[in-house]
Design a protein around this motif. Structure first.
Motif, short mmCIF file in Angstrom:
data_model
loop_
_atom_site.label_atom_id
_atom_site.label_comp_id
_atom_site.label_asym_id
_atom_site.label_seq_id
_atom_site.Cartn_x
_atom_site.Cartn_y
_atom_site.Cartn_z
N SER A 3 12.75 5.07 6.15
CA SER A 3 12.74 6.45 6.63
C SER A 3 11.41 6.89 7.22
O SER A 3 11.23 8.06 7.53
N TYR A 4 10.47 5.95 7.40
CA TYR A 4 9.19 6.33 7.99
C TYR A 4 9.42 6.76 9.44
O TYR A 4 10.03 6.03 10.22
N LYS A 5 8.96 7.94 9.78
CA LYS A 5 9.26 8.54 11.09
C LYS A 5 8.76 7.72 12.27
O LYS A 5 9.32 7.78 13.35
N ASN A 6 7.69 6.98 12.09
CA ASN A 6 7.13 6.18 13.18
C ASN A 6 7.23 4.68 12.89
O ASN A 6 6.33 3.91 13.23
N ALA A 7 8.34 4.28 12.28
CA ALA A 7 8.52 2.88 11.88
C ALA A 7 8.44 1.92 13.07
O ALA A 7 7.86 0.84 12.95
N ASP A 8 9.00 2.31 14.21
CA ASP A 8 8.95 1.44 15.39
C ASP A 8 7.53 1.27 15.89
O ASP A 8 7.11 0.16 16.22
N ARG A 9 6.80 2.37 15.96
CA ARG A 9 5.40 2.30 16.41
C ARG A 9 4.58 1.44 15.45
O ARG A 9 3.78 0.60 15.87
N LEU A 10 4.81 1.62 14.15
CA LEU A 10 4.12 0.82 13.14
C LEU A 10 4.45 -0.65 13.31
O LEU A 10 3.55 -1.50 13.31
N ALA A 11 5.72 -0.97 13.50
CA ALA A 11 6.14 -2.36 13.67
C ALA A 11 5.50 -2.99 14.91
O ALA A 11 5.05 -4.14 14.87
N ARG A 12 5.44 -2.24 16.00
CA ARG A 12 4.82 -2.77 17.22
C ARG A 12 3.34 -3.06 16.99
O ARG A 12 2.82 -4.07 17.48
N HIS A 13 2.66 -2.19 16.25
CA HIS A 13 1.24 -2.43 15.99
C HIS A 13 1.06 -3.65 15.09
O HIS A 13 0.15 -4.45 15.31
N ILE A 14 1.92 -3.79 14.11
CA ILE A 14 1.87 -4.97 13.23
C ILE A 14 2.08 -6.24 14.04
O ILE A 14 1.35 -7.23 13.87
N MET A 15 3.05 -6.23 14.94
CA MET A 15 3.30 -7.41 15.78
C MET A 15 2.10 -7.69 16.69
O MET A 15 1.76 -8.85 16.92
N LYS A 16 1.48 -6.66 17.19
CA LYS A 16 0.31 -6.82 18.05
C LYS A 16 -0.83 -7.50 17.28
O LYS A 16 -1.48 -8.41 17.80
N LEU A 17 -1.06 -7.06 16.05
CA LEU A 17 -2.10 -7.68 15.22
C LEU A 17 -1.75 -9.14 14.93
O LEU A 17 -2.62 -10.03 15.02
N PHE A 18 -0.49 -9.39 14.60
CA PHE A 18 -0.04 -10.76 14.34
C PHE A 18 -0.23 -11.63 15.57
O PHE A 18 -0.72 -12.76 15.48
N ASP A 19 0.17 -11.11 16.73
CA ASP A 19 0.04 -11.86 17.97
C ASP A 19 -1.42 -12.13 18.33
O ASP A 19 -1.70 -13.09 19.05
N ALA A 20 -2.32 -11.30 17.83
CA ALA A 20 -3.75 -11.50 18.08
C ALA A 20 -4.35 -12.54 17.13
O ALA A 20 -5.52 -12.88 17.24
N GLY A 21 -3.52 -13.05 16.19
CA GLY A 21 -3.98 -14.13 15.33
C GLY A 21 -4.19 -13.77 13.87
O GLY A 21 -4.51 -14.63 13.06
N VAL A 22 -4.00 -12.51 13.50
CA VAL A 22 -4.15 -12.12 12.10
C VAL A 22 -2.91 -12.58 11.35
O VAL A 22 -1.79 -12.29 11.77
N ARG A 23 -3.10 -13.28 10.24
CA ARG A 23 -1.96 -13.83 9.49
C ARG A 23 -1.86 -13.31 8.06
O ARG A 23 -0.86 -13.51 7.40
N ASP A 24 -2.88 -12.64 7.56
CA ASP A 24 -2.85 -12.10 6.21
C ASP A 24 -2.11 -10.76 6.23
O ASP A 24 -2.57 -9.80 6.85
N PHE A 25 -0.95 -10.69 5.55
CA PHE A 25 -0.14 -9.48 5.63
C PHE A 25 -0.86 -8.26 5.06
O PHE A 25 -0.64 -7.15 5.52
N GLU A 26 -1.72 -8.45 4.07
CA GLU A 26 -2.47 -7.32 3.50
C GLU A 26 -3.44 -6.74 4.53
O GLU A 26 -3.57 -5.53 4.65
#
Length: 79
Positions: free
Chosen positions: A36-59
Motif C-alpha cells: 500500500s505504499y503510495k510511491n511503490a513504483d517509484r521506489l521499485a524503479r530507484h531500487i532497480m537503478k541502484l542494483f543496475d549500478a552494481g549495488v548488491r547488498d539489499f540493506e
C-alpha cells in the motif's frame, strides 16, 4: 540484440530476491507496508537503478532508496 546485451537487461532468480528484499526493507524503513505504499513504483524503479549500478547488498539498497523517498516527500511538502 546480442545475447550479452540481453543478459544485462534481465534479472535472474537471485537478482529478483535481492530486489524484492530491498523493496520490502525500504518500505519497513519508511513505516509503510509494501502493498500500500503510495510511491511503490517509484521506489521499485530507484531500487532497480541502484542494483543496475552494481549495488548488491539489499540493506544498502533499501537504506539509500528509503532515504531518497524521504527527500522526495519533503521536497513535495515544501513546494
Amino acid at each position: 540484440m546480442s545475447l550479452h546485451l540481453f543478459e544485462k537487461l534481465t534479472y535472474d532468480e537471485d537478482d529478483w530476491c535481492i530486489l524484492e528484499d530491498a523493496h520490502i526493507r525500504a518500505c519497513d524503513l519508511l513505516g509503510e507496508p509494501p502493498v500500500s505504499y503510495k510511491n511503490a513504483d517509484r521506489l521499485a524503479r530507484h531500487i532497480m537503478k541502484l542494483f543496475d549500478a552494481g549495488v548488491r547488498d539489499f540493506e544498502i539498497i533499501a537504506t539509500i532508496a528509503a532515504h531518497h523517498e524521504i527527500v522526495l516527500d519533503r521536497k513535495a511538502t515544501y513546494h
